[in-house]
Design an enzyme around this catalytic site. Structure first.
Site, short mmCIF file in Angstrom:
data_model
loop_
_atom_site.label_atom_id
_atom_site.label_comp_id
_atom_site.label_asym_id
_atom_site.label_seq_id
_atom_site.Cartn_x
_atom_site.Cartn_y
_atom_site.Cartn_z
N ILE A 116 0.89 -1.16 0.00
CA ILE A 116 0.00 0.00 0.00
C ILE A 116 0.93 1.21 0.00
O ILE A 116 1.83 1.31 0.83
CB ILE A 116 -0.96 0.00 1.21
CG1 ILE A 116 -1.83 1.26 1.24
CG2 ILE A 116 -0.24 -0.18 2.53
CD1 ILE A 116 -2.93 1.24 2.31
N SER A 117 0.74 2.10 -0.96
CA SER A 117 1.66 3.23 -1.13
C SER A 117 1.64 4.16 0.08
O SER A 117 0.65 4.24 0.81
CB SER A 117 1.28 4.04 -2.37
OG SER A 117 1.44 3.29 -3.54
#
Length: 216
Positions: free
Chosen positions: A62-63
């Site tokens: 997840i960025s």
């Protein structure tokens, strides 16, 4: 049961985004409203609002919040836009996009991630998102064209046929470069004369791979 985040943590989260140059008030408000802690691995919930990428299932990530906010801001979304996302992951970026546009189609090559994101988004009431198990390099023709396209995995180059899915005046943003190492975020605008391309900032993303994953 939802885990409530620390108000001080959320305040620092917003402050970090502003300090790093995110200024669009709608984007900042959306980043505050979408419960990031419910999109990370349960073991990492205490880290959810730190400005760093986190591991999720299937070897994906997840960025970090800044990258999510920055990429979203660069799309300059409007309420009537139809958006394509390639690389659903846990569904967090799609959730952010969905609050700022009319509809999101998000494509994920890992069944585990697609199924998990679909259930998570439905449970949270994000009803204008469609999660599709598929190949981001081969978007179904029946999906139509899009006002905005966001790629959330590294492409060595942006496929011409993906850019062709942009409506006139449409915007695409993608990390472009070698799968190992640093990529550059590239913003492409479809104009009357073709495509205008601009390099933005250096980033690191997991590789975008063709096809649907055989396992997971």
């Amino acid at each position: 049961m939802a885990v409530k985040s620390d108000p001080t943590e959320k305040m620092m989260f917003q402050l970090t985004l502003r300090r790093r140059g995110v200024s669009d008030q709608a984007v900042l408000r959306t980043m505050e409203e979408v419960p990031r802690e419910l999109f990370v691995d349960p073991r990492d919930r205490s880290e959810a609002y730190r400005d760093s990428a986190l591991a999720i299932a299937c070897g994906q990530t997840i960025s970090q919040p800044f990258v999510v906010a920055y990429m979203t801001e660069q799309l300059q979304l409007q309420k009537d836009h139809r958006v394509l996302e390639i690389g659903t992951g846990s569904g967090y970026q799609a959730a952010v996009l969905s609050r700022l546009c009319k509809q999101v189609l998000t494509i994920e090559r890992y069944r585990t991630l697609a199924d998990g994101a679909r259930k998570r988004l439905e449970n949270l009431g994000y009803y204008n998102i469609e999660v599709l198990l598929g190949d981001g390099f081969d978007v179904p023709a029946g999906a139509g064209d899009f006002d905005r396209i966001m790629v959330t995995a590294a492409m060595e180059q942006i496929p011409e046929k993906l850019m062709e899915r942009l409506e006139p005046g449409g915007v695409l943003i993608a990390p472009v470069g070698p799968h190992q190492g640093t990529q550059t975020l590239v913003r492409v605008v479809r104009t009357e004369n073709g495509f205008d391309r601009k390099e933005l900032v250096d980033v690191r993303f997991v590789p975008a791979l063709p096809g649907i994953a055989r396992e997971l």
